[in-house]
Each structure stands twice: as C-alpha cells, then as structure tokens.
Write a protein that holds these residues in place. Sequence first.
Motif, short mmCIF file in Angstrom:
data_model
loop_
_atom_site.label_atom_id
_atom_site.label_comp_id
_atom_site.label_asym_id
_atom_site.label_seq_id
_atom_site.Cartn_x
_atom_site.Cartn_y
_atom_site.Cartn_z
N GLU A 131 -3.51 -2.39 -1.74
CA GLU A 131 -3.41 -3.83 -2.00
C GLU A 131 -1.97 -4.31 -1.86
O GLU A 131 -1.71 -5.38 -1.31
CB GLU A 131 -3.96 -4.17 -3.40
CG GLU A 131 -4.03 -5.65 -3.68
CD GLU A 131 -4.95 -6.41 -2.74
OE1 GLU A 131 -4.68 -7.61 -2.51
OE2 GLU A 131 -5.92 -5.83 -2.21
N GLY A 132 -1.02 -3.49 -2.33
CA GLY A 132 0.39 -3.84 -2.19
C GLY A 132 0.81 -3.96 -0.73
O GLY A 132 1.55 -4.87 -0.36
N LYS A 134 -1.16 -4.73 1.78
CA LYS A 134 -1.76 -5.96 2.30
C LYS A 134 -0.92 -7.17 1.92
O LYS A 134 -0.65 -8.04 2.76
CB LYS A 134 -3.19 -6.13 1.78
CG LYS A 134 -4.19 -5.22 2.41
CD LYS A 134 -5.57 -5.45 1.84
CE LYS A 134 -6.55 -4.44 2.38
NZ LYS A 134 -7.87 -4.57 1.76
N LYS A 135 -0.49 -7.23 0.68
CA LYS A 135 0.30 -8.38 0.22
C LYS A 135 1.67 -8.42 0.90
O LYS A 135 2.14 -9.49 1.28
CB LYS A 135 0.44 -8.34 -1.30
CG LYS A 135 -0.85 -8.67 -2.00
CD LYS A 135 -0.71 -8.62 -3.50
CE LYS A 135 -2.05 -8.98 -4.15
NZ LYS A 135 -1.96 -9.01 -5.60
N PHE A 136 2.30 -7.26 1.05
CA PHE A 136 3.60 -7.22 1.70
C PHE A 136 3.47 -7.62 3.17
O PHE A 136 4.28 -8.39 3.70
CB PHE A 136 4.22 -5.82 1.56
CG PHE A 136 5.65 -5.75 2.04
CD1 PHE A 136 6.65 -6.45 1.38
CD2 PHE A 136 5.98 -4.99 3.14
CE1 PHE A 136 7.97 -6.39 1.82
CE2 PHE A 136 7.29 -4.92 3.59
CZ PHE A 136 8.29 -5.62 2.93
N ASN A 137 2.44 -7.12 3.86
CA ASN A 137 2.20 -7.51 5.25
C ASN A 137 1.96 -9.01 5.36
O ASN A 137 2.47 -9.67 6.28
CB ASN A 137 1.02 -6.75 5.84
CG ASN A 137 1.37 -5.36 6.27
OD1 ASN A 137 2.52 -5.04 6.55
ND2 ASN A 137 0.39 -4.49 6.31
N HIS A 138 1.20 -9.56 4.44
CA HIS A 138 0.94 -11.01 4.44
C HIS A 138 2.25 -11.77 4.30
O HIS A 138 2.49 -12.75 5.02
CB HIS A 138 -0.04 -11.38 3.33
CG HIS A 138 -0.33 -12.83 3.24
ND1 HIS A 138 -1.13 -13.48 4.16
CD2 HIS A 138 0.09 -13.78 2.37
CE1 HIS A 138 -1.18 -14.77 3.85
NE2 HIS A 138 -0.45 -14.97 2.77
N ALA A 139 3.11 -11.32 3.41
CA ALA A 139 4.40 -11.98 3.21
C ALA A 139 5.26 -11.88 4.48
O ALA A 139 5.93 -12.84 4.86
CB ALA A 139 5.13 -11.37 2.01
N GLN A 142 3.95 -14.35 7.02
CA GLN A 142 4.37 -15.71 6.66
C GLN A 142 5.82 -15.93 7.05
O GLN A 142 6.19 -16.95 7.61
CB GLN A 142 4.18 -15.97 5.17
CG GLN A 142 2.74 -16.17 4.79
CD GLN A 142 2.59 -16.49 3.32
OE1 GLN A 142 3.26 -15.91 2.47
NE2 GLN A 142 1.71 -17.43 3.04
#
Length: 148
Positions: A131-132, A134-139, A142
């Motif tokens: 999950e971390g 995924k969130k880092f990739n999303h950031a 962006q």
Amino acid sequence: MTEDALLEFRSDVQKFIRLFGMLEQSVTPCGFPLSVSQAYALQELENTTLSVSELAQRLNLERSSVSRLVDGLVKENLVSRDINEANRREILLALTEKGSRIIGQVRNQSLSFYQTVLENVPDGDQAIIMEGFKKFNHALFQYRGKTR
C-alpha cells in the motif's frame, strides 16, 4: 516533514534502488539477463501493440531513447516493427514469439524473486509495504503531471 526526516527518506530510497539492482545495466532486479529498460518495454508490449511514441510515454522516456531501445530488441528478435496500415507514418511494435517466451520467463523469475524477498517480511507488514508503494507511486505521478 522535517529536513532530517526527508534526508533519511532520501537515503532509504537510494539504498532501495541500489539493493533492488536498479543500477545494474545488464540484468533485471530478479536476475534475468535483460536490462531493466528492455524488461519494462517487453512488459508493456506483453498484451498489446504500441507505437514508439506510446511506448515512450508509458516508459516515461524520450522517444529517441525508446527508438534505440527498440532497435536492440528488434535485433535480438524480441520485438517486431511494422508500419501501421491506418497511418503509414506510424511504426507499431509487438512482441515476437521469442519475446513472448522471454517475458513469460521474466514474469516467473520476478514472481519467485518477490516471493522470496517478501518471505523476510512479517505477513501483516507485507500489505503495508504494498500500500505504501502504491501511495508513493501515486504521489510521484502527481508530481510528474501524469494521470493513470
């Protein structure tokens, strides 16, 4: 976030890149004898046909870099290049039979690699790591102005 925390995070990311094998030019992190760029290109072409421009966009590389990358993949008979009959100025890329076989081998070897590495992480933490990421990739997407 404090400067010290950011410096520690930067150090952790750099350590990850080194340990993961991203600086190695001739093998994938799972040890397959392809460059990381070659493996990623084959993965992008695994289930579809793409133009050089589309592949460049997916790999987040310059078109000229992807053209050189594709030249090597064509020379190794892993990718075919064909003119798009609907737009004769466009070149379409697809995996050859050999390319499909190779990317299947890469997939199997990488799954084994990830499984072995994750065996060193407690079960509950595995989901946190995934999950971390995924969130880092999303950031990162962006920040880079990309959309998925």
